[in-house]
Motif scaffolding. Structure first.
Motif, PDB file in Angstrom:
ATOM      1  N   VAL A 142       0.689  -1.235  -0.062  1.00 16.35           N
ATOM      2  CA  VAL A 142       0.105  -0.018  -0.220  1.00 16.35           C
ATOM      3  C   VAL A 142       0.911   1.307   0.075  1.00 16.35           C
ATOM      4  O   VAL A 142       0.547   2.147  -0.928  1.00 16.35           O
ATOM      5  CB  VAL A 142      -0.790   0.011   1.146  1.00 16.35           C
ATOM      6  CG1 VAL A 142      -1.549   1.559   1.322  1.00 16.35           C
ATOM      7  CG2 VAL A 142      -1.878  -1.066   1.029  1.00 16.35           C
ATOM      8  N   THR A 143       2.034   1.183   0.892  1.00 14.98           N
ATOM      9  CA  THR A 143       2.606   2.508   0.781  1.00 14.98           C
ATOM     10  C   THR A 143       3.540   2.649  -0.480  1.00 14.98           C
ATOM     11  O   THR A 143       3.720   3.850  -0.876  1.00 14.98           O
ATOM     12  CB  THR A 143       3.669   2.304   2.072  1.00 14.98           C
ATOM     13  OG1 THR A 143       3.109   1.849   3.062  1.00 14.98           O
ATOM     14  CG2 THR A 143       4.690   3.489   2.064  1.00 14.98           C
ATOM     15  N   ALA A 144       3.845   1.499  -1.345  1.00 14.96           N
ATOM     16  CA  ALA A 144       4.405   1.765  -2.398  1.00 14.96           C
ATOM     17  C   ALA A 144       3.623   2.048  -3.733  1.00 14.96           C
ATOM     18  O   ALA A 144       4.058   2.764  -4.695  1.00 14.96           O
ATOM     19  CB  ALA A 144       5.056   0.534  -2.861  1.00 14.96           C
ATOM     20  N   GLN A 145       2.348   2.260  -3.438  1.00 15.17           N
ATOM     21  CA  GLN A 145       1.372   2.688  -4.317  1.00 15.17           C
ATOM     22  C   GLN A 145       1.208   4.194  -4.157  1.00 15.17           C
ATOM     23  O   GLN A 145       0.663   4.788  -5.104  1.00 15.17           O
ATOM     24  CB  GLN A 145      -0.017   2.187  -4.174  1.00 15.17           C
ATOM     25  CG  GLN A 145       0.224   0.413  -4.495  1.00 15.17           C
ATOM     26  CD  GLN A 145      -1.143  -0.060  -4.509  1.00 15.17           C
ATOM     27  OE1 GLN A 145      -2.470   0.342  -4.477  1.00 15.17           O
ATOM     28  NE2 GLN A 145      -1.194  -1.262  -4.069  1.00 15.17           N
ATOM     29  N   TYR A 146       1.753   4.965  -3.198  1.00 16.32           N
ATOM     30  CA  TYR A 146       1.677   6.478  -3.330  1.00 16.32           C
ATOM     31  C   TYR A 146       2.551   7.016  -4.012  1.00 16.32           C
ATOM     32  O   TYR A 146       3.751   6.599  -4.290  1.00 16.32           O
ATOM     33  CB  TYR A 146       1.741   6.924  -1.681  1.00 16.32           C
ATOM     34  CG  TYR A 146       0.762   6.515  -0.487  1.00 16.32           C
ATOM     35  CD1 TYR A 146      -0.641   7.259  -0.739  1.00 16.32           C
ATOM     36  CD2 TYR A 146       0.742   5.624   0.179  1.00 16.32           C
ATOM     37  CE1 TYR A 146      -1.614   7.092   0.027  1.00 16.32           C
ATOM     38  CE2 TYR A 146      -0.175   5.311   1.022  1.00 16.32           C
ATOM     39  CZ  TYR A 146      -1.572   6.057   1.131  1.00 16.32           C
ATOM     40  OH  TYR A 146      -2.608   5.939   1.925  1.00 16.32           O
ATOM     41  N   GLU A 147       2.158   8.267  -4.655  1.00 15.61           N
ATOM     42  CA  GLU A 147       3.087   9.089  -5.172  1.00 15.61           C
ATOM     43  C   GLU A 147       4.093   9.821  -4.253  1.00 15.61           C
ATOM     44  O   GLU A 147       5.034  10.063  -4.628  1.00 15.61           O
ATOM     45  CB  GLU A 147       2.166  10.109  -6.230  1.00 15.61           C
ATOM     46  CG  GLU A 147       2.844  10.992  -6.991  1.00 15.61           C
ATOM     47  CD  GLU A 147       2.082  11.570  -7.967  1.00 15.61           C
ATOM     48  OE1 GLU A 147       2.893  12.531  -8.681  1.00 15.61           O
ATOM     49  OE2 GLU A 147       1.026  11.465  -8.282  1.00 15.61           O
ATOM     50  N   SER A 148       3.405  10.283  -3.190  1.00 11.88           N
ATOM     51  CA  SER A 148       4.198  11.061  -2.323  1.00 11.88           C
ATOM     52  C   SER A 148       3.516  10.428  -0.712  1.00 11.88           C
ATOM     53  O   SER A 148       2.462  10.400  -1.090  1.00 11.88           O
ATOM     54  CB  SER A 148       4.376  12.226  -2.233  1.00 11.88           C
ATOM     55  OG  SER A 148       3.282  13.063  -2.090  1.00 11.88           O
ATOM     56  N   VAL A 149       4.148  10.384   0.353  1.00 13.65           N
ATOM     57  CA  VAL A 149       3.585   9.904   1.462  1.00 13.65           C
ATOM     58  C   VAL A 149       3.601  11.010   2.443  1.00 13.65           C
ATOM     59  O   VAL A 149       4.738  11.610   2.699  1.00 13.65           O
ATOM     60  CB  VAL A 149       4.073   8.635   1.898  1.00 13.65           C
ATOM     61  CG1 VAL A 149       5.678   8.773   2.257  1.00 13.65           C
ATOM     62  CG2 VAL A 149       3.250   7.938   2.890  1.00 13.65           C
TER      63      VAL A 149
ATOM     64  N   ARG B  11       9.182  -1.968  -4.746  1.00 12.19           N
ATOM     65  CA  ARG B  11       9.709  -0.864  -5.269  1.00 12.19           C
ATOM     66  C   ARG B  11       8.443   0.219  -5.488  1.00 12.19           C
ATOM     67  O   ARG B  11       7.447  -0.255  -5.853  1.00 12.19           O
ATOM     68  CB  ARG B  11      10.242  -1.017  -6.540  1.00 12.19           C
ATOM     69  CG  ARG B  11      11.779  -1.614  -6.470  1.00 12.19           C
ATOM     70  CD  ARG B  11      12.393  -1.422  -7.799  1.00 12.19           C
ATOM     71  NE  ARG B  11      13.907  -1.792  -7.680  1.00 12.19           N
ATOM     72  CZ  ARG B  11      14.478  -2.817  -7.619  1.00 12.19           C
ATOM     73  NH1 ARG B  11      13.812  -3.821  -7.719  1.00 12.19           N
ATOM     74  NH2 ARG B  11      15.761  -2.701  -7.437  1.00 12.19           N
ATOM     75  N   PRO B  12       8.619   1.660  -5.150  1.00 12.95           N
ATOM     76  CA  PRO B  12       7.428   2.681  -5.112  1.00 12.95           C
ATOM     77  C   PRO B  12       7.048   2.482  -6.764  1.00 12.95           C
ATOM     78  O   PRO B  12       7.829   2.577  -7.579  1.00 12.95           O
ATOM     79  CB  PRO B  12       8.137   3.857  -4.846  1.00 12.95           C
ATOM     80  CG  PRO B  12       9.307   3.695  -3.960  1.00 12.95           C
ATOM     81  CD  PRO B  12       9.883   2.200  -4.500  1.00 12.95           C
ATOM     82  N   ARG B  13       5.913   2.619  -6.894  1.00 19.31           N
ATOM     83  CA  ARG B  13       5.246   2.550  -8.413  1.00 19.31           C
ATOM     84  C   ARG B  13       5.221   4.145  -9.036  1.00 19.31           C
ATOM     85  O   ARG B  13       5.318   4.175  -9.842  1.00 19.31           O
ATOM     86  CB  ARG B  13       4.029   1.920  -8.173  1.00 19.31           C
ATOM     87  CG  ARG B  13       4.038   0.600  -7.865  1.00 19.31           C
ATOM     88  CD  ARG B  13       2.600  -0.145  -7.779  1.00 19.31           C
ATOM     89  NE  ARG B  13       2.723  -1.596  -7.336  1.00 19.31           N
ATOM     90  CZ  ARG B  13       2.711  -2.066  -6.102  1.00 19.31           C
ATOM     91  NH1 ARG B  13       2.360  -1.129  -5.230  1.00 19.31           N
ATOM     92  NH2 ARG B  13       2.685  -3.364  -5.866  1.00 19.31           N
ATOM     93  N   LEU B  14       4.603   4.896  -8.051  1.00 18.52           N
ATOM     94  CA  LEU B  14       4.439   6.471  -9.011  1.00 18.52           C
ATOM     95  C   LEU B  14       5.259   7.419  -8.452  1.00 18.52           C
ATOM     96  O   LEU B  14       5.202   8.545  -9.063  1.00 18.52           O
ATOM     97  CB  LEU B  14       3.149   6.662  -8.373  1.00 18.52           C
ATOM     98  CG  LEU B  14       1.755   5.711  -8.540  1.00 18.52           C
ATOM     99  CD1 LEU B  14       0.571   6.101  -8.040  1.00 18.52           C
ATOM    100  CD2 LEU B  14       1.791   5.572 -10.187  1.00 18.52           C
ATOM    101  N   GLY B  15       6.439   7.369  -7.518  1.00 11.87           N
ATOM    102  CA  GLY B  15       7.147   8.335  -6.956  1.00 11.87           C
ATOM    103  C   GLY B  15       8.237   7.791  -6.319  1.00 11.87           C
ATOM    104  O   GLY B  15       8.206   6.631  -5.920  1.00 11.87           O
ATOM    105  N   PRO B  16       9.207   8.346  -6.209  1.00 10.57           N
ATOM    106  CA  PRO B  16      10.530   7.838  -5.458  1.00 10.57           C
ATOM    107  C   PRO B  16      10.194   7.513  -4.052  1.00 10.57           C
ATOM    108  O   PRO B  16      10.877   6.739  -3.305  1.00 10.57           O
ATOM    109  CB  PRO B  16      11.573   8.894  -5.729  1.00 10.57           C
ATOM    110  CG  PRO B  16      10.900  10.156  -5.950  1.00 10.57           C
ATOM    111  CD  PRO B  16       9.494   9.780  -6.611  1.00 10.57           C
ATOM    112  N   LEU B  17       9.340   8.498  -3.391  1.00 11.58           N
ATOM    113  CA  LEU B  17       9.280   8.279  -1.899  1.00 11.58           C
ATOM    114  C   LEU B  17      10.390   8.276  -1.046  1.00 11.58           C
ATOM    115  O   LEU B  17      10.632   7.562   0.022  1.00 11.58           O
ATOM    116  CB  LEU B  17       8.356   6.866  -1.631  1.00 11.58           C
ATOM    117  CG  LEU B  17       6.945   6.671  -2.130  1.00 11.58           C
ATOM    118  CD1 LEU B  17       6.437   5.322  -1.689  1.00 11.58           C
ATOM    119  CD2 LEU B  17       6.028   7.737  -1.563  1.00 11.58           C
TER     120      LEU B  17
END
Length: 190
Positions: A61-68, A178-184
């Protein structure tokens, strides 16, 4: 008129009354131990499976955010107690969420930021501390500017039958995405 019988071992040698009760009395402690062991093993396997599901879910779920943000991390951590039910997680567990980043591809990856849930279990991340080199499996390589979200789940499993089984045990599970939408790579402030 009285008839006297003489009792000897020979008269009892062929008697089989009570044999089943005697066998049952001998076998019963072993059956009880087997039953209790099966019960504890089933509980332990369920806890391990739930800890693995928590690690997978939080990292995914965390890896799906663009930024957190810290609010979003809190929402993700709120699901942990529900996944672990009926086992109390906040009193016996801890989740540590880390961002591991390799800025130039030549250095060892570093822990960029970490967040922990409000679990009461006192543990230290096996991945490392913020700003330090990350401890990842040796076969796991990060390329330049590669980021990785790592979730570690710790849970203290205490057996119900402590006279039979030693304990408590700390169950440890981890998941990496690995993050999907942003580097996080920006710290969420938790």
């Amino acid at each position: 008129l009285f008839v006297t019988r003489s009792f000897s071992l020979r008269t009892y040698g062929g008697c089989e009354r009570g044999v089943a009760a005697l066998e049952f009395a001998i076998v019963t402690p072993f059956l009880i131990l087997l039953l209790l062991g099966g019960f504890e093993m089933a509980r332990f396997l369920i806890v391990q499976q739930k800890a693995e599901k928590i690690a997978f879910s939080v990292a995914d779920v965390t890896a799906q955010y663009e930024s957190v943000t810290s609010t979003e991390i809190s929402q993700v951590f709120a699901a942990v107690e529900q996944i672990m039910k009926p086992h109390p997680f906040n009193t016996n567990g801890r989740v540590i969420l880390s961002s591991v980043y390799n800025p130039d591809g030549t250095e060892k990856p570093k822990v960029r930021w970490q967040c922990e849930n409000a679990g009461a279990l006192n543990v230290v991340s096996k991945v490392g501390k913020v700003g330090n080199d990350a401890t990842l499996p040796q076969t796991f390589l990060l390329d330049e500017k590669d980021n990785l979200i790592v979730t570690e789940v710790f849970y203290r499993f205490t057996p119900v039958f402590k006279t039979i089984f030693t304990g408590p045990f700390v169950v440890y599970r981890t998941a990496m995405f690995r993050p999907r939408l942003g580097p996080l790579t920006s710290a969420p402030g938790c």
